[in-house]
Each structure stands twice: as structure tokens, then as C-alpha cells.
Motif scaffolding. Structure first.
Motif, PDB file in Angstrom:
ATOM      1  N   SER A   1      -4.017   5.274  -8.044  1.00  0.00           N
ATOM      2  CA  SER A   1      -4.817   5.165  -6.828  1.00  0.00           C
ATOM      3  C   SER A   1      -3.869   4.826  -5.683  1.00  0.00           C
ATOM      4  O   SER A   1      -2.742   4.383  -5.908  1.00  0.00           O
ATOM      5  CB  SER A   1      -5.902   4.096  -6.963  1.00  0.00           C
ATOM      6  OG  SER A   1      -5.308   2.833  -7.096  1.00  0.00           O
TER       7      SER A   1
ATOM      8  N   LYS B   1      -9.363   2.538  -1.064  1.00  0.00           N
ATOM      9  CA  LYS B   1      -8.610   2.865  -2.274  1.00  0.00           C
ATOM     10  C   LYS B   1      -9.049   4.267  -2.702  1.00  0.00           C
ATOM     11  O   LYS B   1     -10.205   4.490  -3.033  1.00  0.00           O
ATOM     12  CB  LYS B   1      -8.884   1.856  -3.376  1.00  0.00           C
ATOM     13  CG  LYS B   1      -8.064   2.094  -4.637  1.00  0.00           C
ATOM     14  CD  LYS B   1      -8.324   1.049  -5.688  1.00  0.00           C
ATOM     15  CE  LYS B   1      -7.766  -0.279  -5.308  1.00  0.00           C
ATOM     16  NZ  LYS B   1      -6.325  -0.424  -5.336  1.00  0.00           N
TER      17      LYS B   1
ATOM     18  N   CYS C   1     -13.384   7.406  -2.792  1.00  0.00           N
ATOM     19  CA  CYS C   1     -12.895   6.310  -1.953  1.00  0.00           C
ATOM     20  C   CYS C   1     -13.731   5.066  -2.183  1.00  0.00           C
ATOM     21  O   CYS C   1     -14.950   5.130  -2.250  1.00  0.00           O
ATOM     22  CB  CYS C   1     -12.965   6.701  -0.480  1.00  0.00           C
ATOM     23  SG  CYS C   1     -11.924   8.107  -0.064  1.00  0.00           S
TER      24      CYS C   1
ATOM     25  N   ASP D   1      -3.755   3.010  -1.709  1.00  0.00           N
ATOM     26  CA  ASP D   1      -4.411   2.266  -0.643  1.00  0.00           C
ATOM     27  C   ASP D   1      -4.139   2.969   0.675  1.00  0.00           C
ATOM     28  O   ASP D   1      -2.985   3.189   1.043  1.00  0.00           O
ATOM     29  CB  ASP D   1      -3.885   0.835  -0.573  1.00  0.00           C
ATOM     30  CG  ASP D   1      -4.294   0.008  -1.773  1.00  0.00           C
ATOM     31  OD1 ASP D   1      -3.615  -0.990  -2.037  1.00  0.00           O
ATOM     32  OD2 ASP D   1      -5.289   0.359  -2.431  1.00  0.00           O
TER      33      ASP D   1
ATOM     34  N   GLY E   1       0.799  -1.230   0.000  1.00  0.00           N
ATOM     35  CA  GLY E   1       0.000   0.000   0.000  1.00  0.00           C
ATOM     36  C   GLY E   1       0.821   1.263   0.000  1.00  0.00           C
ATOM     37  O   GLY E   1       1.668   1.467  -0.856  1.00  0.00           O
TER      38      GLY E   1
ATOM     39  N   THR F   1      -8.694   7.731  -5.077  1.00  0.00           N
ATOM     40  CA  THR F   1      -8.271   8.262  -6.370  1.00  0.00           C
ATOM     41  C   THR F   1      -8.754   9.708  -6.487  1.00  0.00           C
ATOM     42  O   THR F   1      -9.700  10.113  -5.818  1.00  0.00           O
ATOM     43  CB  THR F   1      -8.853   7.447  -7.550  1.00  0.00           C
ATOM     44  OG1 THR F   1     -10.271   7.411  -7.416  1.00  0.00           O
ATOM     45  CG2 THR F   1      -8.328   6.035  -7.572  1.00  0.00           C
TER      46      THR F   1
END
Length: 188
Positions: free
Chosen positions: A107, A119, A74, A109, A32, A121
Motif C-alpha cells: 500500500s 492509503k 483508498c 500513503d 509515506g 492499494t
């Protein structure tokens, strides 16, 4: 944004679980957030620079700033017994310059709890016009939010702003509007 990634790194757990992680550790970073630091080292990107962040003291209604708004979407994966972790506030980030398309295709984590990952973005909402009076409100919100996230006591009125780190996290209200500024200001 480095502050966010630094605060959201996954921990290695406690007790037996931590020992398992230590035994299996082969020098690889944790999954992540830590993984992205290999490719994007610490430092401030040129894209974050902007003199506009110093404005807001005179509170002129006629002074307008052209900024770029990126909403943060999210997607939750995993499970948590804590129902509060499933409640996500909607927010956006404001920059003085447009981000590269490569950034929007990425993206990240975010490790919220041991078995619960979000996740995140960025989605471009386009260029917006913010009045100086509105900018003052948004800067105050940003300082209060960062004070909570970073657990520091900072007063918005005497916060030093750095032109090398010109970005603001802003709240969004739920709903749709053709004018993104209305989504921001109703979220305050």
C-alpha cells in the motif's frame, strides 16, 4: 505512476512548522511516498511495457486487446475541514501484463493535505477484453486526467505514446457488475 508519486510528496509546511521539520531532520526521508523511493528507485519497470498502447487509431470494433484491470482502493485517515477531500472518485489502472502478487500486497500513503492521508492499494479485477474503439476513449480520458494532475495542456489526439510506459488510468462507476468493462465504460 512515477508522475503521481512525484506530485504527491508531502511538503514541509510553511513558517514555524517548516522550521520544526528542518530541526528534527536527521537525514531520514519524509514519511509515506518518499519512503518507497528508497526501495523502488526511479525507472520504468519491464511490466509496464506493451505495444497495445500504440493502438486505437484505426478504431476497429473487431480488434480486441486482453488487458489486466486493477482497481485502486483508498482508505482515508486524518481530518480536513475541506469536505471535497473526502469525496473520492473510483478508478482503476489497466496494464498489458499481470502484476506480481507482491505489488498487490503493498500500500502507499498519499498525502492529500497536512493532516489527511489516503492509503491506496491495488485490487486485481482480472483480465478484461477491450475493443479498439473503447481503448481510444480510455486513452483520451487518461490524457485529460494526466493533463489536470500534471498541470500541462495536452491534446489527446496528438499525444505520443511510449511502449515502455503502457498503462492507463480509467474511471469506474459506483456499483457492482460481473463485467468490469461495464464499470469502466459507464464511468466515462
Amino acid at each position: 505512476m512515477v508522475a503521481f508519486t512525484g506530485m504527491l510528496l508531502p511538503d514541509k509546511g510553511v513558517g514555524a512548522e517548516a522550521d520544526k521539520v528542518e530541526q528534527n531532520d536527521e537525514g531520514e526521508p519524509l514519511p509515506g511516498t518518499a519512503r518507497h523511493r528508497e526501495f523502488y528507485p526511479e525507472g520504468v519497470a519491464d511490466i509496464l511495457q506493451g505495444e497495445w498502447i500504440l493502438s486505437g487509431q484505426s478504431r476497429e470494433e473487431s480488434k480486441i486487446f486482453n488487458l489486466y484491470m486493477y482497481s485502486v482502493t483508498c482508505e482515508n485517515t486524518g481530518f480536513s475541514k475541506d469536505s471535497l477531500l473526502n469525496q473520492v472518485s473510483e478508478f482503476a489502472v489497466l496494464f498489458g501484463t499481470e502484476l506480481d502478487a507482491e505489488v498487490l500486497s503493498m500500500s502507499m500513503d498519499l498525502f492529500i493535505a497536512r493532516a489527511f492521508i489516503t492509503k491506496a492499494t491495488l485490487v486485481c479485477e482480472g483480465a478484461i477484453e477491450i475493443r479498439e474503439t473503447q481503448l481510444t476513449l480510455l486513452k483520451n480520458f487518461h490524457v485529460r486526467l494526466m493533463s489536470i494532475v500534471l498541470d500541462v495542456d495536452v491534446e489527446p489526439s496528438n499525444t505520443p505514446w511510449d511502449t515502455a510506459k503502457a498503462y492507463l488510468f480509467v474511471p469506474l462507476s459506483r456499483g457492482k457488475s460481473a463485467d468490469p468493462v461495464k464499470l469502466i465504460l459507464t464511468g466515462l
